[in-house]
Enzyme design. Structure first.
Site, PDB file in Angstrom:
ATOM      1  N   LYS A 145      29.749  19.689 -29.547  1.00  0.00           N
ATOM      2  CA  LYS A 145      30.447  18.491 -29.055  1.00  0.00           C
ATOM      3  C   LYS A 145      30.323  17.334 -30.051  1.00  0.00           C
ATOM      4  CE  LYS A 145      31.209  19.792 -24.457  1.00  0.00           C
ATOM      5  NZ  LYS A 145      31.977  19.348 -23.297  1.00  0.00           N
TER       6      LYS A 145
ATOM      7  N   ARG B 178      12.674  24.440 -24.708  1.00  0.00           N
ATOM      8  CA  ARG B 178      13.543  23.714 -25.642  1.00  0.00           C
ATOM      9  C   ARG B 178      12.721  23.043 -26.733  1.00  0.00           C
ATOM     10  NH1 ARG B 178      18.651  21.247 -22.354  1.00  0.00           N
ATOM     11  NH2 ARG B 178      18.775  22.855 -20.764  1.00  0.00           N
ATOM     12  N   VAL B 179      13.414  22.562 -27.724  1.00  0.00           N
ATOM     13  CA  VAL B 179      12.795  21.706 -28.733  1.00  0.00           C
ATOM     14  C   VAL B 179      13.327  20.312 -28.465  1.00  0.00           C
ATOM     15  CG1 VAL B 179      12.597  21.199 -31.184  1.00  0.00           C
ATOM     16  CG2 VAL B 179      12.606  23.583 -30.397  1.00  0.00           C
TER      17      VAL B 179
ATOM     18  N   ASP C 128      43.033  27.959 -18.276  1.00  0.00           N
ATOM     19  CA  ASP C 128      41.669  28.485 -18.302  1.00  0.00           C
ATOM     20  C   ASP C 128      41.708  29.955 -18.702  1.00  0.00           C
ATOM     21  OD1 ASP C 128      38.912  29.259 -17.526  1.00  0.00           O
ATOM     22  OD2 ASP C 128      38.888  27.317 -16.504  1.00  0.00           O
ATOM     23  N   ASN C 129      40.732  30.379 -19.500  1.00  0.00           N
ATOM     24  CA  ASN C 129      40.653  31.810 -19.855  1.00  0.00           C
ATOM     25  C   ASN C 129      39.664  32.547 -18.950  1.00  0.00           C
ATOM     26  OD1 ASN C 129      38.230  30.912 -20.802  1.00  0.00           O
ATOM     27  ND2 ASN C 129      38.470  31.657 -22.913  1.00  0.00           N
TER      28      ASN C 129
ATOM     29  N   SER D 147      20.972  21.259 -29.409  1.00  0.00           N
ATOM     30  CA  SER D 147      21.233  22.702 -29.271  1.00  0.00           C
ATOM     31  C   SER D 147      22.570  22.958 -29.959  1.00  0.00           C
ATOM     32  CB  SER D 147      21.329  23.115 -27.800  1.00  0.00           C
ATOM     33  OG  SER D 147      22.554  22.645 -27.238  1.00  0.00           O
TER      34      SER D 147
ATOM     35  N   CYS E 122      33.331  21.212 -13.247  1.00  0.00           N
ATOM     36  CA  CYS E 122      33.941  19.880 -13.260  1.00  0.00           C
ATOM     37  C   CYS E 122      35.472  19.970 -13.242  1.00  0.00           C
ATOM     38  CB  CYS E 122      33.504  19.098 -14.498  1.00  0.00           C
ATOM     39  SG  CYS E 122      31.755  18.672 -14.527  1.00  0.00           S
TER      40      CYS E 122
ATOM     41  N   TYR F 160      25.093  24.108 -28.601  1.00  0.00           N
ATOM     42  CA  TYR F 160      26.109  23.584 -27.684  1.00  0.00           C
ATOM     43  C   TYR F 160      26.308  22.086 -27.898  1.00  0.00           C
ATOM     44  CZ  TYR F 160      27.505  20.892 -23.664  1.00  0.00           C
ATOM     45  OH  TYR F 160      28.083  19.939 -22.879  1.00  0.00           O
ATOM     46  N   HIS F 161      25.233  21.318 -27.792  1.00  0.00           N
ATOM     47  CA  HIS F 161      25.367  19.868 -27.961  1.00  0.00           C
ATOM     48  C   HIS F 161      26.005  19.539 -29.311  1.00  0.00           C
ATOM     49  CE1 HIS F 161      22.106  19.833 -24.816  1.00  0.00           C
ATOM     50  NE2 HIS F 161      22.906  18.918 -24.331  1.00  0.00           N
TER      51      HIS F 161
END
Lengths: 442, 442
Positions: A230, A371-372, A76-77, A224, A57, A226-227
């Site tokens: 955020k 996934r769960v 950016d790394n 997760s 993105c 990740y989610h």
């Protein structure tokens, strides 16, 4: 560097899209240098730092804004490229190095993009970047953005939450200390909300309870690590915006699909990444590649999982709209950034129908859900604020599948069949180093 | 080692509380060795790991459970003591080293406590600790627990969120991988909820919205990077409990006051810490010391800030109740752990009244609020679940102030006047190293 040999990219530049089978499709849009350099908007001249500007993105957004006269710096790394190397994966499209990308963009458009390679978790680097560029807006895409990646093992769960949460805290301090009037445009995710049994509002919900009323942050249920990272960002930003009088927009983005934007298709060296693997590939992009190579579409469980989706051409427009219409100081404004809702089963039906038009025989298989998550649930999320500010969506039904499918067919020789099955099981996320086999489905 | 010379501690052991002025108070309860060793409860024999067991709440809890026959292991990296050293602060009470504490406890009670000194952010250490001790319950106090500390500067904000969030993720993985039937009892905070204009429920709220209903995690509005770290923990635990079928109890604790528990007063070497400084001192403990030394009580702003409070003797009981009545597997159960609500102005009135009985002339001064918070607001938080399970609260009005005040008077020679004013301003939290002057009010 993962990019394919230059001659392969150049061959893309001089040919319109060629299909393996089926009917003609749209040619790549390649605006002339003059058009790219003068496509100004009301925000032209605004200094925009794009953290994560080498990503899927981020890169498309950087070029979109640069083409419209914004002064763009990419921070950016490049760790997203390292993930591919470590996991034995690659994008479907042969992407150039960020250095070549920026150089080519200057040739094509006449517009310079500043490039700062480094890690925002490294405060000294971030401080210097902010002090030298002095952004008026920071667009923060610079996070580990894969749910499966965060669930590979403990090390990557920890990496994801540390990297994302600490990076965002650093950005908040950098704005507070160095550019207090800078508008933070932060990429969140619709996945922060989970799948509640009530309508999903845009960031906040007015609750009447025991005869009293308040408007509060919408309850979050990330699915997760990740989610959840955020979710944590959103809470931190909400606090910092009030405590330090910072202007913030949290863009809770849906699942992005597509690869073509006007600017990234202007030259093969500008082409965007297209992930189709079980870790970084978003659902629709992954299904399209499966259809192109004749692999059954792998539906997780019952396929009733419903999410918000948007075309990457809308992602770049949404970010521009947010920049052009900044939040108030002291406010964390939340936009739900998607244009349409689909269930997984909706997607497979559309791909089957559209694939048939191209002569593809699309099969669908249900695989055990790694996934769960709920596989059948209510889902109704609001997404009116960006439209109120002028977003005109590209809808999936308007030939996009056709264009995405032909794109995948064009690049199907690069598909690694090992990568297109689910690779990470939520329940099996453990402490053993799973680096060597995470990406290779059995 | 910060503890005062041994002779000073011993003098406490052989004397009842001595006041500087005023009437007689309760003597310290010092149960005999036999009583301490046999005060079993229904949970006796349960293997309980207490992470952060050298801290204010952790130490009192460790002894409370050990006295009742639980098999206790303390895990602690002792960083709380390092904070004092770095910031030039000290507890009002002369505390012993953790090694001396555990040794003395074995002498006094006949009960052995395992001691494992290390950092739960170090996975190898945590893994070995869990594998060797095999807990049936983990009580997790092991977090940086001061809101002002987290707001000193960027470095400490980052430290707080990294330490707390990653430590808890590690604990979740350790339970999943090593002791999947272990019950996690995690210390959260009432501060996760902020000050909404509706009643605060225990963890979850049922919302009716547009004709549909769901019960969702209660919206969170942490007011510092510390409070937010616990918000993040709650979200991570909620996810992990469901994904991995783990039994979790999140104890959203109010502001704890008091220092005496039966066990920590049994010997001077067992005495608990008592923080009165502007960084680690909780509001009521801090006011009491200010009253004892004749310093005006420093009310932040208007003083309408209302919170839940509880006696440390109830903290230890609440944790025991949670262990004895474990959550179901796959459930994150939330208890609001406080017994009474007071505004800051309520507290200063009570201290004035009680102080007068001891001959103290208590003055009150409003100082500019160093925090970003509402100073007048609605506050009504539920706290019935622990009482339903048998908690019988110690109420503030029942002579506690009297006992706390005399305790402070007894130790007033150890008060460092530099430490009792607000030391950290939320809005000034920046990137400059503020270590050397954070604790010293100007």
């Amino acid at each position: 560097m993962i990019a394919a040999p230059r001659h392969q990219m150049m061959s893309l530049a001089i040919q319109p899209c060629v299909m393996s089978r089926g009917s003609a499709v749209q040619a790549v849009v390649s605006p002339s240098q003059g058009e790219m350099g003068t496509a100004h908007s009301s925000g032209a001249g605004t200094r925009v730092m794009i953290i994560g500007g080498d990503g899927y993105c981020g890169w498309a957004t950087a070029l979109h804004l640069s083409a419209r006269g914004y002064k763009v710096a990419i921070v950016d790394n490049l760790v997203r490229r390292t993930f591919d190397l470590q996991l034995g994966m690659d994008t479907l499209t042969p992407i150039s190095s960020i250095h070549d990308r920026v150089k080519k963009w200057a040739e094509v458009s006449g517009n310079h993009i500043d490039l700062m390679v480094g890690d925002i978790c490294d405060w000294d680097f971030l401080e210097q970047s902010m002090e030298s560029f002095r952004p008026e807006a920071v667009v923060h895409f610079g996070e580990q953005r894969s749910a499966p990646y965060s669930m590979i093992d403990r090390t990557r769960a920890v990496y994801t939450q540390h990297n994302n949460v600490i990076g965002t805290i650093n950005v908040l301090y950098a704005i507070k200390e160095i550019c207090p009037d800078c508008h933070l445009v932060k990429l969140g995710t619709m996945g922060e909300y989970g799948t509640p049994n009530i309508d999903i509002e845009e960031g906040y919900i007015t609750i009447e309870h025991n005869g009293r009323t308040d408007t509060l942050p919408y309850p979050k249920q990330g699915g997760s690590f990740y989610h959840l990272s955020k979710v944590h960002d959103s809470h931190n930003i909400f606090f910092a915006s009030k405590a330090w009088d910072i202007a913030c927009t949290d863009l809770n983005q849906g699942v992005v699909y597509g690869v073509r934007t006007e600017e990234t298709m202007a030259d093969p060296a500008l082409i965007n990444r297209y992930d189709y693997d079980g870790i970084f590939g978003t659902a629709l992009n992954r299904f399209v590649v499966q259809a192109a190579v004749g692999h059954p579409l792998t539906v997780y469980g019952k396929g009733g999982q419903t999410r918000g989706f948007l075309d990457i051409r809308d992602t770049v427009r949404c970010v521009q709209i947010a920049i052009d219409n900044p939040a108030n100081k002291g406010e964390m404004r939340v936009f739900n950034q998607f244009t349409e809702q689909f269930s997984v089963n909706d997607l497979t039906k559309i791909i089957s129908t559209e694939g048939a038009k191209l002569g593809l025989d699309v099969n669908i298989v249900s695989v055990p859900n790694p996934r769960v998550e709920k596989e059948e649930h209510y889902y109704n999320a609001k997404c009116t604020k960006l439209r109120d500010l002028g977003l005109e969506p590209h809808l999936l039904s308007d030939g996009l599948i056709d264009s995405l499918l032909t794109f995948a067919l064009e690049h199907k020789d690069r598909v690694n069949m090992d990568l297109i099955k689910p690779a990470v099981n939520w329940k099996k996320s453990g402490v053993v180093d799973a680096m060597t086999n995470a990406a290779v489905s059995k």
